[in-house]
Design an enzyme around this catalytic site. Structure first.
Site, PDB file in Angstrom:
ATOM      1  N   HIS A  55      92.839 -85.743  29.757  1.00 40.96           N
ATOM      2  CA  HIS A  55      92.134 -84.961  28.746  1.00 40.96           C
ATOM      3  C   HIS A  55      93.109 -84.311  27.767  1.00 40.96           C
ATOM      4  CE1 HIS A  55      88.149 -85.311  30.573  1.00 40.96           C
ATOM      5  NE2 HIS A  55      88.758 -85.194  31.745  1.00 40.96           N
ATOM      6  N   CYS A  73      88.006-112.032  49.326  1.00 41.22           N
ATOM      7  CA  CYS A  73      89.368-111.777  49.800  1.00 41.22           C
ATOM      8  C   CYS A  73      89.457-110.910  51.056  1.00 41.22           C
ATOM      9  CB  CYS A  73      90.218-111.152  48.687  1.00 41.22           C
ATOM     10  SG  CYS A  73      89.641-109.541  48.104  1.00 41.22           S
ATOM     11  N   CYS A 128      93.224-112.661  46.237  1.00 38.80           N
ATOM     12  CA  CYS A 128      92.065-112.148  45.487  1.00 38.80           C
ATOM     13  C   CYS A 128      91.948-112.927  44.181  1.00 38.80           C
ATOM     14  CB  CYS A 128      92.233-110.653  45.205  1.00 38.80           C
ATOM     15  SG  CYS A 128      90.975-109.950  44.115  1.00 38.80           S
ATOM     16  N   ARG A 168      83.741 -83.089  42.923  1.00 37.18           N
ATOM     17  CA  ARG A 168      84.659 -82.169  42.261  1.00 37.18           C
ATOM     18  C   ARG A 168      84.574 -80.811  42.945  1.00 37.18           C
ATOM     19  NH1 ARG A 168      81.886 -83.549  36.721  1.00 37.18           N
ATOM     20  NH2 ARG A 168      80.498 -84.607  38.166  1.00 37.18           N
ATOM     21  N   CYS A 192      83.554-109.882  42.506  1.00 30.67           N
ATOM     22  CA  CYS A 192      82.898-110.135  43.795  1.00 30.67           C
ATOM     23  C   CYS A 192      83.044-108.977  44.766  1.00 30.67           C
ATOM     24  CB  CYS A 192      83.410-111.431  44.415  1.00 30.67           C
ATOM     25  SG  CYS A 192      84.900-111.284  45.412  1.00 30.67           S
ATOM     26  N   LYS A 203      81.384 -82.166  30.822  1.00 33.53           N
ATOM     27  CA  LYS A 203      81.535 -83.009  29.653  1.00 33.53           C
ATOM     28  C   LYS A 203      80.469 -84.090  29.519  1.00 33.53           C
ATOM     29  CE  LYS A 203      86.492 -82.270  30.161  1.00 33.53           C
ATOM     30  NZ  LYS A 203      86.415 -81.608  31.480  1.00 33.53           N
ATOM     31  N   CYS A 253      89.446-112.871  41.928  1.00 33.61           N
ATOM     32  CA  CYS A 253      88.903-112.116  40.782  1.00 33.61           C
ATOM     33  C   CYS A 253      90.015-111.419  40.003  1.00 33.61           C
ATOM     34  CB  CYS A 253      87.892-111.065  41.250  1.00 33.61           C
ATOM     35  SG  CYS A 253      86.412-111.738  42.018  1.00 33.61           S
ATOM     36  N   VAL A 293      93.371 -80.418  59.682  1.00 35.00           N
ATOM     37  CA  VAL A 293      93.645 -79.008  59.943  1.00 35.00           C
ATOM     38  C   VAL A 293      92.366 -78.347  60.441  1.00 35.00           C
ATOM     39  CG1 VAL A 293      94.331 -76.800  58.930  1.00 35.00           C
ATOM     40  CG2 VAL A 293      95.483 -78.922  58.223  1.00 35.00           C
ATOM     41  N   GLU A 349      89.055 -78.824  39.729  1.00 39.31           N
ATOM     42  CA  GLU A 349      88.109 -79.830  39.241  1.00 39.31           C
ATOM     43  C   GLU A 349      88.649 -80.363  37.917  1.00 39.31           C
ATOM     44  OE1 GLU A 349      84.329 -77.979  38.387  1.00 39.31           O
ATOM     45  OE2 GLU A 349      85.272 -76.126  37.721  1.00 39.31           O
TER      46      GLU A 349
END
Length: 480
Positions: free
Chosen positions: A51, A443, A401, A312, A438, A251, A403, A174, A338
């Site tokens: 951003h 794969c 793979c 978030r 796919c 946003k 693709c 934890v 966030e």
């Protein structure tokens, strides 16, 4: 009991950025992560947006971290050998009546120090992005906006920290934190860790750990965001990141190319109670597709190849909390991170390391290595270079793979490198094997076979994402 100077809770981008920055110094640091890998929480399911910095309130810590993180991203991406593009962003205004809101964003951005901001008229917007809605009235253009791969950023930060001496402990949840006369005992599912300082970078769980040691309580609400990801053939539908004017929950629905050439739509913003509630919903995905079409026309929705959701960590005050607690000396919060947390992570790491450097009087190492080399991608080489590579190592000629055209050589690299992949998702995040059209239908069995061979385990023990997520159930182990 294991003794450290600093224990970092959480292996997302904030925790790993802090770990990398601390690895510059002569200090014993470890990262505790409850999952089987880094980048398994908020950091794995977000927009991948860097951003510009016009959203956060002037003078806020969010604004400071956003701008500094944005400024650091070019050099960081170069050092860590990860893809980063400043494609710019547009905030779309569909009505003359909304111009005051757009100008407010512009003025806030200028006040925050964002460079190059400009309000474009209708004609200028359509010239830059022909697929913007015909109803566009104006847009705020931010040339410093960018796109990055969140997986690669998180993993690269962790690998570089590891190479500089930071220890990572996975599948280590934890469960309690106890104040001691000097420092803390961090109780986990894998034993007790003693630390002089604790960094709480636990995402949606950061309030839980904060509240264990402080009388001043905080509360984090998981805010679910749902996304649709389109195939790479749709990736050029827009060049810039396209935002709606921000509302109460952020946003709004964006439309953006990704760092690897797909098209991304989302996210929604739904406050929930479940800190593991990453399920998608029909209502949420309908909202994504419907609202994305308000600002961008002719989105090829038939090219959607997957949907997903992330959480978030929204703290009630809506601000980043990065500080040592007044009533818990040595406990450093990195909470409420966030959006724009991904953008901010280099600055967040700097800030946390700065706090600890001052508190502990840390000295820099002479042998700190700031660079890290990513996985070799044969597809980026010339035909001659690729042929030479395959002659030297035939695994790079074995495509696993189809693709994404990912070779066995790349998968082996992902498994064998520091903090190597132990699951299908670990391989996917490091190489993109399984991220194509796919969605791992072809794969997965072959990748599982490689994982089992490399980790010297039964293929039935190979998981999708750690824990009990085994895929090969009730089959003959020789079937592969």
């Amino acid at each position: 009991m294991s003794d450290y100077d600093v224990v970092i809770i959480g292996g997302g981008v904030s925790g790993c950025a802090a770990a990398r920055e601390l690895s510059r110094y002569k200090v014993k640091v470890c990262v505790l992560e409850k999952e089987e890998d880094v980048c398994c929480g908020t950091s794995k399911a977000n927009s991948g947006i860097v951003h510009a910095g016009y959203d956060a309130a002037e003078g806020s810590l969010k604004a400071e971290m956003n701008l500094r993180g944005n400024e650091l991203m070019d050099s960081l991406a170069k050092d860590l050998d990860i893809p980063f593009t400043r494609n710019g962003s547009l905030v779309i205004c569909l009505s003359r009546d909304d111009m005051p809101k757009l100008k407010e964003l512009y003025e806030r951005g200028v006040a925050n120090g964002v460079k190059g901001l400009k309000i474009l008229n209708r004609e200028e917007v359509l010239k830059k992005e022909p697929n913007i809605s015909e109803d566009v009235y104006a847009a705020l253009y931010a040339p410093t906006g960018g796109i990055i791969c969140p997986f690669e950023l998180n993993i690269a930060l962790a690998e570089n920290a590891s190479a500089n001496g930071v220890e990572f402990h996975f599948c280590t949840e934890v469960t309690d934190i106890k104040k001691q006369e000097k420092g803390y005992e961090v109780v986990t599912s894998q034993g007790v860790y003693s630390a002089k300082y604790v960094v709480n970078a636990a995402g949606v769980y950061a309030d839980r750990f904060h509240n264990m040691v402080s009388e001043k309580k905080i509360h984090i609400t998981p805010r679910r965001g749902e996304y649709c990801l389109l195939d790479q053939c749709a990736g050029a539908h827009v060049r810039s990141t396209i935002f709606a004017l921000p509302g109460k929950f952020g946003k709004g629905i964006l439309v953006a190319p990704t760092a690897h050439g797909n098209l991304l739509l989302g996210p929604t913003a739904i406050d929930i109670q479940d800190k593991e509630g990453t399920n998608t919903t029909r209502e949420g995905l309908d909202q994504v597709l419907g609202k994305a079409g308000l600002n961008v026309k002719n989105i090829p929705v038939r090219q959607v190849i997957t949907s997903f959701a992330g959480l978030r960590a929204h703290e009630d005050k809506g601000e980043f909390i990065i500080e040592e607690l007044a009533d818990a000396p040595g406990f450093i919060d990195c909470a409420g991170i966030e959006s724009p947390g991904l953008t901010s992570c280099p600055a967040v790491g700097e800030r946390i390391a700065g706090i600890l450097r001052e508190q502990m009087g840390l000295c820099e190492k002479e042998d700190f290595v700031s660079t890290r080399k990513g996985i070799l991608k044969p597809a980026t080489l010339s035909w001659e270079e690729r042929a030479a590579l395959i002659r030297e190592n035939p695994a790079y000629g074995n495509i696993i793979c189809r693709c994404e055209m990912i070779s066995e050589g790349e998968i082996l690299d992902a498994i064998r490198r520091p903090l190597g992949a132990r699951s299908l998702d670990g391989v996917k995040r490091r190489t993109r094997a399984g991220m194509g059209r796919c969605q791992a239908g072809f794969c997965s069995p072959r990748t599982m076979e490689i994982l089992a061979r490399e980790w010297k385990t039964d293929v039935r023990e190979v998981t999708k994402s750690g824990g009990n997520s085994c895929l090969a159930v009730g089959i003959n182990k020789d079937a592969f």
